[in-house]
Design a protein around this motif. Structure first.
Motif, PDB file in Angstrom:
ATOM      1  N   UNK A 174      44.575  49.352  41.200  1.00 41.16           N
ATOM      2  CA  UNK A 174      43.938  48.392  42.443  1.00 41.16           C
ATOM      3  C   UNK A 174      42.571  48.555  42.935  1.00 41.16           C
ATOM      4  N   UNK A 175      41.940  49.596  42.602  1.00 40.21           N
ATOM      5  CA  UNK A 175      40.757  50.169  43.214  1.00 40.21           C
ATOM      6  C   UNK A 175      39.710  48.890  42.649  1.00 40.21           C
ATOM      7  N   UNK A 176      39.626  48.006  41.675  1.00 42.75           N
ATOM      8  CA  UNK A 176      38.757  46.831  41.502  1.00 42.75           C
ATOM      9  C   UNK A 176      39.211  45.635  42.327  1.00 42.75           C
ATOM     10  N   UNK A 177      40.181  45.291  42.429  1.00 40.20           N
ATOM     11  CA  UNK A 177      40.514  44.296  42.976  1.00 40.20           C
ATOM     12  C   UNK A 177      40.494  45.066  45.019  1.00 40.20           C
TER      13      UNK A 177
ATOM     14  N   UNK B 218      38.313  46.878  45.831  1.00 35.57           N
ATOM     15  CA  UNK B 218      36.578  46.921  45.882  1.00 35.57           C
ATOM     16  C   UNK B 218      36.281  45.317  46.074  1.00 35.57           C
ATOM     17  N   UNK B 219      36.183  44.739  45.673  1.00 30.89           N
ATOM     18  CA  UNK B 219      35.520  43.213  45.912  1.00 30.89           C
ATOM     19  C   UNK B 219      35.663  43.093  44.305  1.00 30.89           C
ATOM     20  N   UNK B 220      35.820  44.199  43.363  1.00 24.15           N
ATOM     21  CA  UNK B 220      34.872  43.626  41.999  1.00 24.15           C
ATOM     22  C   UNK B 220      35.519  42.602  41.200  1.00 24.15           C
ATOM     23  N   UNK B 221      37.006  42.402  41.899  1.00 22.17           N
ATOM     24  CA  UNK B 221      37.117  40.824  40.841  1.00 22.17           C
ATOM     25  C   UNK B 221      37.973  39.931  42.160  1.00 22.17           C
ATOM     26  N   UNK B 222      38.672  38.793  41.747  1.00 23.15           N
ATOM     27  CA  UNK B 222      39.578  38.609  42.104  1.00 23.15           C
ATOM     28  C   UNK B 222      41.605  38.457  41.597  1.00 23.15           C
ATOM     29  N   UNK B 223      41.082  38.939  39.960  1.00 20.66           N
ATOM     30  CA  UNK B 223      41.860  38.542  40.113  1.00 20.66           C
ATOM     31  C   UNK B 223      42.097  39.834  38.464  1.00 20.66           C
ATOM     32  N   UNK B 224      43.405  40.020  38.070  1.00 21.25           N
ATOM     33  CA  UNK B 224      43.067  41.096  36.772  1.00 21.25           C
ATOM     34  C   UNK B 224      43.598  40.836  35.413  1.00 21.25           C
ATOM     35  N   UNK B 225      43.678  40.548  34.821  1.00 21.44           N
ATOM     36  CA  UNK B 225      44.774  39.660  33.112  1.00 21.44           C
ATOM     37  C   UNK B 225      43.870  40.869  32.240  1.00 21.44           C
ATOM     38  N   UNK B 226      44.963  41.407  31.701  1.00 16.72           N
ATOM     39  CA  UNK B 226      44.378  42.756  31.356  1.00 16.72           C
ATOM     40  C   UNK B 226      45.990  43.251  30.418  1.00 16.72           C
ATOM     41  N   UNK B 227      46.869  42.020  29.744  1.00 16.70           N
ATOM     42  CA  UNK B 227      47.723  42.199  28.945  1.00 16.70           C
ATOM     43  C   UNK B 227      48.722  43.432  30.125  1.00 16.70           C
TER      44      UNK B 227
ATOM     45  N   UNK C 281      49.295  46.411  43.409  1.00 18.31           N
ATOM     46  CA  UNK C 281      49.218  45.239  43.111  1.00 18.31           C
ATOM     47  C   UNK C 281      50.212  44.701  43.406  1.00 18.31           C
ATOM     48  N   UNK C 282      49.929  42.550  43.524  1.00 18.55           N
ATOM     49  CA  UNK C 282      50.820  41.865  43.554  1.00 18.55           C
ATOM     50  C   UNK C 282      50.445  41.334  42.548  1.00 18.55           C
TER      51      UNK C 282
ATOM     52  N   UNK D 104      49.914  39.066  35.435  1.00 22.17           N
ATOM     53  CA  UNK D 104      48.300  38.734  36.317  1.00 22.17           C
ATOM     54  C   UNK D 104      48.283  39.686  37.529  1.00 22.17           C
ATOM     55  N   UNK D 105      47.552  40.426  37.800  1.00 17.82           N
ATOM     56  CA  UNK D 105      47.815  40.667  39.450  1.00 17.82           C
ATOM     57  C   UNK D 105      46.758  40.418  40.691  1.00 17.82           C
TER      58      UNK D 105
END
Ligand code: GLN
Length: 275
Positions: A100-103, A105-114, A125-126, A235-236
């Motif tokens: 959840x660190x990247x989300x 800290x505002x590095x990205x809006x969404x995580x999509x990584x299999x 994460x949500x 996706x998170x």
């Protein structure tokens, strides 16, 4: 006519909002983000910024031109389209994604990584509704097949750091007291390279990535055994980002309903298993 005028007014208002955002971004050192017409706040105006960890074909990998493509990319493109923005992909270690660190800290809006939905990850994460089913698989070089983990006692078995595959194997090794040397690699490419160059006897990762690897490198590697872990990818978004999560879920649901999901599945994964 009345409807039309309203729509036009809304559009004018939206354009004005965009201008204000543009102006603010111009003054500030860093991009201050933006809000789409549907009320979703994004870290960067005009873009849906996605964190992923490359390579993870067929979900995300670079094509010959260096463009990131794949199953996840195609689905998130649908979310971006729904928001009226374009997807921008950031490649970053899996650890920062799943923690959840990247989300945060505002590095990205969404995580999509299999990324598999797990109870532990749900705490930080949500997750969206599940969009893909996966299991773990053990790959070996052709001619060196083993059917069970017991056959790997005294040998080296590769996994990918931070993944559910690593966790599953460590769990099995402990539970069955197997004397297997589990070696963790930082990404899928390093794991596959280690298998191809005999540094490890077998390698465990999600089944679809092995199927893809075998398609790309025919004859070299086989899926020797499968472990039905019953995983589902999600996706998170950052915890509490309900607006964006809603849009992600709506985009997936719409794609499932109108056949787009099946088309993307056929393009990147192949034939759907029957049943
Ligand atoms: N599905 C696995 C997990 O969530 C692997 C994900 C990945 O390596 N990108 O841990």
């Amino acid at each position: 006519m009345k409807m039309l005028r309203h729509a036009r007014q809304a559009a004018t208002l939206a354009a004005a909002t965009m201008l204000v955002i543009g102006g603010a971004a111009g003054c500030a050192k860093e991009d201050t983000g933006g809000t789409t017409e549907s009320g979703v706040t994004l870290i960067k105006a005009g873009a849906l910024t996605t964190c992923t960890h490359l390579p993870y074909a067929p979900f995300q990998s670079k094509d010959q031109t260096g463009k990131v493509v794949g199953f996840d990319v195609a689905l998130i493109d649908l979310v971006a389209a729904k928001l009226g923005v374009t997807q921008e992909i950031v490649d970053t270690p899996f650890e920062g994604i799943k923690s959840g660190a990247d989300l945060n800290s505002g590095k990205c809006d969404v995580a999509a990584a299999g990324m598999t939905i797990t109870d532990e990850r749900k705490k930080v994460l949500d997750f969206s509704e599940p969009y893909f089913d996966a299991t773990q698989a053990l790959a070996t070089q052709t001619g060196k097949e083993v059917k069970t983990l017991e056959e790997l006692v005294g040998k080296r078995l590769g996994v990918q750091g931070g993944t559910t595959g690593e966790e599953y194997i460590n769990g099995q090794v402990k539970e069955k007291s197997l004397d297997i040397k589990v070696v963790s690699y930082r990404d899928l490419a390093a794991l596959q390279q280690a298998l191809a160059t005999n540094q490890i006897e077998g390698a465990v990762n999600d089944l679809p990535v092995w199927n893809e690897y075998i398609k790309a490198n025919p004859g070299k590697v086989v899926v020797a055994a499968g472990f039905d872990t019953g995983e589902q990818y999600g996706f998170a978004v950052k915890k509490g980002n309900a607006q964006l999560l809603k849009t992600v879920n709506e985009a997936i649901a719409a794609a499932r309903a109108d056949g787009t999901y099946d088309k993307i599945y056929a393009q990147w994964i192949g034939e759907k298993p029957v049943g």
